[in-house]
Each structure stands twice: as structure tokens, then as C-alpha cells.
Design an enzyme around this catalytic site. Sequence first.
Site, PDB file in Angstrom:
ATOM      1  N   ASP A   1       0.933  -0.980   0.152  1.00  0.00           N
ATOM      2  CA  ASP A   1      -0.170   0.064  -0.008  1.00  0.00           C
ATOM      3  C   ASP A   1       0.873   1.695  -0.025  1.00  0.00           C
ATOM      4  O   ASP A   1       2.044   0.593   0.602  1.00  0.00           O
ATOM      5  CB  ASP A   1      -0.625  -0.046   1.530  1.00  0.00           C
TER       6      ASP A   1
ATOM      7  N   ASN B   1     -11.292  -2.850  -5.312  1.00  0.00           N
ATOM      8  CA  ASN B   1     -10.156  -1.285  -5.896  1.00  0.00           C
ATOM      9  C   ASN B   1     -11.015  -0.968  -7.455  1.00  0.00           C
ATOM     10  O   ASN B   1     -11.036  -0.272  -8.638  1.00  0.00           O
ATOM     11  CB  ASN B   1      -9.121  -2.431  -6.406  1.00  0.00           C
TER      12      ASN B   1
HETATM   13  C1  IPE Z   1      -5.758  -2.497  -0.091  1.00  0.00           C
HETATM   14  O1  IPE Z   1      -5.032  -1.225  -0.165  1.00  0.00           O
HETATM   15  C2  IPE Z   1      -5.960  -3.116  -1.556  1.00  0.00           C
HETATM   16  C3  IPE Z   1      -4.158  -3.635  -2.151  1.00  0.00           C
HETATM   17  C4  IPE Z   1      -3.060  -3.016  -1.266  1.00  0.00           C
HETATM   18  C5  IPE Z   1      -3.697  -4.210  -3.946  1.00  0.00           C
HETATM   19  P1  IPE Z   1      -6.205   0.122  -0.292  1.00  0.00           P
HETATM   20  O2  IPE Z   1      -5.654   0.835  -0.481  1.00  0.00           O
HETATM   21  O3  IPE Z   1      -7.325  -0.492  -1.849  1.00  0.00           O
HETATM   22  O4  IPE Z   1      -6.765  -0.256   0.888  1.00  0.00           O
HETATM   23  P2  IPE Z   1      -7.692   0.954   1.790  1.00  0.00           P
HETATM   24  O5  IPE Z   1      -8.982   1.069   0.846  1.00  0.00           O
HETATM   25  O6  IPE Z   1      -6.617   1.769   2.162  1.00  0.00           O
HETATM   26  O7  IPE Z   1      -8.286   0.479   3.033  1.00  0.00           O
HETATM   27  C1  IPE Z   2      -1.960   0.250  -3.465  1.00  0.00           C
HETATM   28  O1  IPE Z   2      -1.314   1.616  -3.774  1.00  0.00           O
HETATM   29  C2  IPE Z   2      -1.178  -0.001  -4.609  1.00  0.00           C
HETATM   30  C3  IPE Z   2      -2.951  -0.724  -4.574  1.00  0.00           C
HETATM   31  C4  IPE Z   2      -4.593  -0.939  -4.514  1.00  0.00           C
HETATM   32  C5  IPE Z   2      -3.624  -1.086  -6.095  1.00  0.00           C
HETATM   33  P1  IPE Z   2      -2.423   2.633  -3.256  1.00  0.00           P
HETATM   34  O2  IPE Z   2      -2.838   3.048  -4.599  1.00  0.00           O
HETATM   35  O3  IPE Z   2      -3.420   2.463  -2.502  1.00  0.00           O
HETATM   36  O4  IPE Z   2      -1.586   3.880  -2.946  1.00  0.00           O
HETATM   37  P2  IPE Z   2      -2.891   4.983  -1.373  1.00  0.00           P
HETATM   38  O5  IPE Z   2      -2.912   4.021  -0.369  1.00  0.00           O
HETATM   39  O6  IPE Z   2      -3.645   5.834  -2.329  1.00  0.00           O
HETATM   40  O7  IPE Z   2      -1.622   5.947  -1.249  1.00  0.00           O
HETATM   41 MG    MG Z   3      -3.511   2.445  -0.542  1.00  0.00          MG
END
Ligand code: IPE
Ligand code: IPE
Ligand code: MG
Length: 247
Positions: free
Chosen positions: A22, A70
Amino acid sequence: MIDIKAEIQQHPLPDHIAIIMDGNGRWAKQRGKLRVFGHENGTSAVKQIVEACTELGIKNLTLYAFSTENWKRPKLEVQTLMKLLISSLKKEMKNLHKNNIKLNSIGDIKTLPTKVFNELVDVIERTKNNTQMTLTIALSYGSRDELINTVKEISIKVKNNIILPNNIDESVINEHLYTHRLPDVDLLIRTSGEKRISNFLLWQIAYAELYFTDVLWPDFTKNDLYKSIRDYQQRERRFGKTSEQLK
Ligand code: IPE
Ligand code: IPE
Ligand code: MG
């Protein structure tokens, strides 16, 4: 300076590491760039961590790449993530094979765009006999979706008298999860400072050690991984027993 990698190798390793990768979006934002720039840079961290786990002799690594939730992100971001997946799979195929890594996936992969699905299935097929490490990518994965799917599959077998309701136990559930060939998670890592599970492997982390770090995923290095494993090795896993019983 103590060599943390050497130190790790003197203690039992986690058999299964799972990572919620993340912080890509915030990493890009800090640099005044679009979120997709963060995802692009996240792929080099993936490469580093896969390499580190192979070098250490970790047998199972599971990476949360795209959740069922997502799909709700802006269309352009989802499209870019899917394109990145195809290009990474194409680019890394040779390396995976060279390092004797078997690719596996968990999640509702039928919902992926055809090109991603085909590339994924192709790499899984081509690496299926590799034995050094199983690298599982969670794609369109949600733990609740997985449990719904499991209940459906078991229900059908009950209806057809293949399974008796009384015989449903943990192992029956395990066999019907997307993770059916994998051991339970020993160490779950989440980067970026968020302290939540976000619908990842709810059943499989029942007794996992949790490790949270503020490092954003594109900045996560081999050394950060070593630190998390070292931390894990210093914990006492009691599985409900008392400390004395473990001695
Ligand atoms: C969790 O991260 C999913 C992945 C890392 C693929 P998100 O960024 O989607 O999670 P939330 O929404 O902050 O909980
Ligand atoms: C994790 O990074 C990757 C996926 C969930 C695909 P994020 O895209 O959630 O990055 P933040 O949490 O918005 O910084
Ligand atoms: Mg995230």
C-alpha cells in the site's frame, strides 16, 4: 554493522509471507505526480522483494495487487493497473522461470480483462513445475468473495451428497478456498502506515503475526523486508497455549 540478512538465516523463517502493498498513490502525490506514477514505481519494489524472498529461501510469498473493492477506482487508474500487470508479467516471465519460481493467483480472475487473464494463465502454466518458491498474486481478490465462493462450492457438494454437513471441518474449508494449496500465513506485512486488513486473507491470517510499517510501497526495500522478518523471529507464537507449554 551487523549483517541482518545473515542474522535472519540463523533463525526459523516464516513459511508464508503475505504483503498488502500500500501507499503507491501517496508516494506519487508527495512528488507532485499522478497516482499511476506510484504504481509504476511500485513494480520495482515487487521485483526487489521477490528477489529477496528467493535469496532467503522463503517458500511462499503472497502479494495483494488488486482488491475486489479496487474496481471502484477511477477508470483510468484501473486501466493503467491492468496494463502494468500485463507488461510486468511479460517482462518478468523469464526471471521467474530462471529463479525456479512458480506463479499462482488468488481472486476472481475471470473478472480481469481478457488480455490480463490470458497472460496470467500463460505464466502460471509455464512456471507450474518450478519449486523454489510459490509467488501468489492476489488479483480481484477479496476475502469475503472467497468465502462466498467457498460456501457455494461446499453447498453444491453437500446437495450432491459428496460431503456430509457433519464432516465439514477446517480442512474442508481450506480445500475450497482460493488459497487451497498454500499454508497459513505466518507473517503479514502492510506498508504505508494504514493499520487495517482491507478484506485480505481473513481466514488465512487467523494466527499470523502482523507487521505494520510507515514506509510507502515504492520505497520498501530488501532491508525493510529483512527488518520485518527479524521482528517476526523475535516474537513468541503461542497459538493459544501458555509460554511455559512451549518450552
Ligand atoms: C488494499 O489497499 C488493496 C491492495 C493493496 C491491493 P487499498 O488502498 O485498496 O485499501 P484501503 O481502501 O485503503 O483500505
Ligand atoms: C496500493 O497503493 C496499490 C493498490 C491498491 C493497487 P494505493 O494505490 O492504495 O496507494 P494509496 O494508499 O492511495 O497511497
Ligand atoms: Mg491504498
